[in-house]
Design a protein around this motif. Structure first.
Motif, short mmCIF file in Angstrom:
data_model
loop_
_atom_site.label_atom_id
_atom_site.label_comp_id
_atom_site.label_asym_id
_atom_site.label_seq_id
_atom_site.Cartn_x
_atom_site.Cartn_y
_atom_site.Cartn_z
N PRO A 13 -0.99 56.60 61.01
CA PRO A 13 0.15 56.74 60.11
C PRO A 13 0.52 58.19 59.91
O PRO A 13 -0.30 59.08 60.11
N ARG A 16 1.14 61.69 54.30
CA ARG A 16 2.05 61.85 53.19
C ARG A 16 1.52 62.89 52.22
O ARG A 16 0.33 63.10 52.11
N SER A 19 1.03 60.72 46.22
CA SER A 19 0.93 59.32 45.92
C SER A 19 0.91 59.18 44.41
O SER A 19 0.46 60.08 43.69
N ARG A 167 -1.95 55.14 51.60
CA ARG A 167 -1.08 54.01 51.33
C ARG A 167 -0.48 53.45 52.61
O ARG A 167 -0.46 52.24 52.84
N ALA A 168 0.04 54.33 53.47
CA ALA A 168 0.63 53.88 54.73
C ALA A 168 -0.42 53.26 55.63
O ALA A 168 -0.16 52.28 56.33
N LYS A 171 -1.15 49.74 54.50
CA LYS A 171 -0.05 48.85 54.88
C LYS A 171 -0.13 48.48 56.35
O LYS A 171 0.09 47.32 56.74
N ARG A 172 -0.45 49.44 57.19
CA ARG A 172 -0.52 49.18 58.63
C ARG A 172 -1.70 48.28 58.98
O ARG A 172 -1.60 47.42 59.84
#
Length: 374
Positions: A13, A16, A19, A167-168, A171-172
Motif C-alpha cells: 500500500p 500515508r 491517521s 489502514r490501507a 483494507k487490502r
C-alpha cells in the motif's frame, strides 16, 4: 495464480502520513478499551466478522471473547497509546511488561523478541520529506515506529509518529481472504513487507539528493561563483542517511530469523515469504551503507577542492605581491634623501626609471602566467 505475486500485490500500500485515532470506547465500562484504538476487528476464515462501520461496538475484550468462542483471530490497532490506555489491553492479552514498556515509550531499536507465546517485533518506518532545495537544515527523512504483538489468535499493532499508517494495508488484506486465513503471521509479514517497500521508495529519493550534491561538487563552477558546495549541506545529508541506516541495519537479523528459523507462531506457508522481505532489506542495507561511504568521499573531495582553491588564491596573491615589489623597491630607493644619487638630476632619469620598472613588471607577469600562477 502465483501466491507470492498475489501476496506482494496485497501488501504494497501507499504510505500515508496521518491517521485519526478511534475514540468510540467507554473506558469506564471495559478496562481493555482505549481511546488510542484505531480499529478492532475479528477475522474468521479470512473475512472480517463485523463491518467496519460497526467497529465502535467491538472492544478488545469483546473481540477476544468472540475469538475464544468461535475461533479466528483479533487484530487491534493503536496509535500512540499512553500507559493507562494500554494497561487494560496488556492485561487482557497477557502481554509481557517489558514489551509493553517498549511499545508505550517508543524510540526503540528494530528487533524481534519472544515472550512466552507472543512475538514482539519493532519496525522503524521511514518517510522521505520533500524539499525544493537541500539546505544545511533540510530534513530528508522522517522516522516513525510500528510495534507488533503477534500471538496465536491475535495481532496488536502500536504505531508511533505520523507515518506508516496501516489502514490501507488492513483494507487490502481484507480484500484477500486467502491470505488472512493464514492467521496473525500473515499480518506480520504484510507489515514487514510494507515497511521494507517504504525503504525502497526512500532509497531512490535519497539517491537523487546525493546525485545532485555530487554533480555540484565535481562540476565546473560558474564564472565568479565560489568553487565547491557548502560542507554543511553534505554533512546534513550524511546525518539523515545515518538515521536511515539505524532503521534498516538492525532489522535485517529479525527478518532472517523469521525466514529461516521455524516458529510455532509463524505459519510455514507464510514463513518462506519473509525470505523475500529479508532479501529486499539486505539490498536496502547495502545501498544505505554505500550512501554513507559515498558521502564520505564527496565530503573529502569537497574539502580538498576548497583547499586547492585556497592554494590557488594564495599563489595569485603571492604572484601579484612579487610584481608590486619591483616598483616598491625602485620608489623606496629613490625616496631616500641623499644628494649624490645616480641620475638624480638627469633630464631623462624619471621616464627611464619608470619604463624599466614597467618592463620588469611585465616580464615577471608573463613568467608567472606561463607557469600557471596567474
Amino acid at each position: 495464480m502465483s501466491m507470492i505475486r498475489d501476496l506482494r500485490a496485497v501488501v504494497r500500500p501507499a504510505l500515508r502520513k496521518t491517521s485519526t485515532p478511534y475514540s468510540g470506547y467507554d473506558t469506564t465500562r471495559d478496562p481493555s478499551a482505549s481511546s488510542a484504538v484505531v480499529d478492532c476487528a475479528v477475522y474468521r476464515d479470512g473475512r472480517r466478522v463485523q463491518p467496519v462501520e460497526d467497529a465502535a461496538c467491538l472492544t478488545p475484550r469483546e473481540a477476544m471473547r468472540r475469538v475464544r468462542e468461535d475461533g479466528g483471530f483479533a487484530w487491534i490497532g493503536l496509535h500512540e497509546p499512553t500507559e493507562a490506555e494500554f494497561a487494560g489491553i496488556a492485561a487482557e492479552f497477557g502481554l509481557h511488561p517489558l514489551a509493553v514498556e517498549d511499545a508505550v515509550h517508543a524510540h526503540q531499536r528494530p528487533k524481534l523478541e519472544r515472550y512466552d507465546d507472543t512475538l514482539f517485533t519493532v519496525f522503524k518506518t521511514i518517510h522521505y520529506v520533500e524539499h525544493a532545495e537541500l539546505t544545511a537544515t533540510s530534513e530528508v527523512v522522517e522516522t516513525g515506529e510500528v510495534m507488533c504483538f503477534t500471538g496465536r489468535d491475535f495481532v496488536i499493532t502500536v504505531r508511533h509518529g505520523g507515518q506508516g499508517s496501516l489502514r490501507a494495508l488492513r483494507k487490502r488484506l481484507q480484500g484477500d481472504p486467502e491470505l488472512l486465513t493464514k492467521g496473525p503471521s500473515a499480518v506480520l509479514h504484510a507489515i514487514a513487507d510494507q515497511v521494507v517497500d517504504g525503504y525502497l521508495a526512500v532509497v531512490d529519493a535519497v539517491q537523487d539528493d546525493i546525485d545532485e550534491v555530487e554533480i555540484e561538487v565535481f562540476s565546473a563552477p560558474a564564472k565568479g561563483s565560489p568553487r565547491g558546495v557548502d560542507a554543511s549541506r553534505i554533512y546534513q545529508l550524511k546525518r539523515e542517511v545515518m538515521e536511515f541506516k539505524r532503521a534498516v541495519s538492525p532489522l535485517l537479523r529479525p527478518m532472517q530469523l523469521l525466514s529461516e528459523r521455524p516458529m510455532r507462531l509463524v505459519d510455514p506457508d507464510i514463513q518462506k515469504y519473509f525470505r523475500d522481505v529479508a532479501d529486499h532489506l539486505a539490498r536496502v542495507q547495502e545501498q544505505v551503507i554505500g550512501f554513507d561511504e559515498l558521502l564520505n568521499s564527496i565530503l573529502q573531495a569537497n574539502l580538498a577542492q576548497a583547499s586547492v582553491a585556497q592554494n590557488e588564491d594564495m599563489r595569485k596573491i603571492t604572484a601579484w605581491a612579487a610584481i608590486i615589489a619591483v616598483p616598491t623597491m625602485v620608489c623606496g630607493v629613490y625616496g631616500m634623501n641623499f644628494d649624490n644619487m645616480p641620475e638624480l638630476h638627469w633630464k631623462y632619469g624619471y621616464p627611464i626609471s619608470m619604463g624599466m620598472t614597467a618592463v620588469v613588471c611585465v616580464a615577471i607577469h608573463r613568467i608567472l602566467k606561463r607557469n600557471g600562477w596567474l
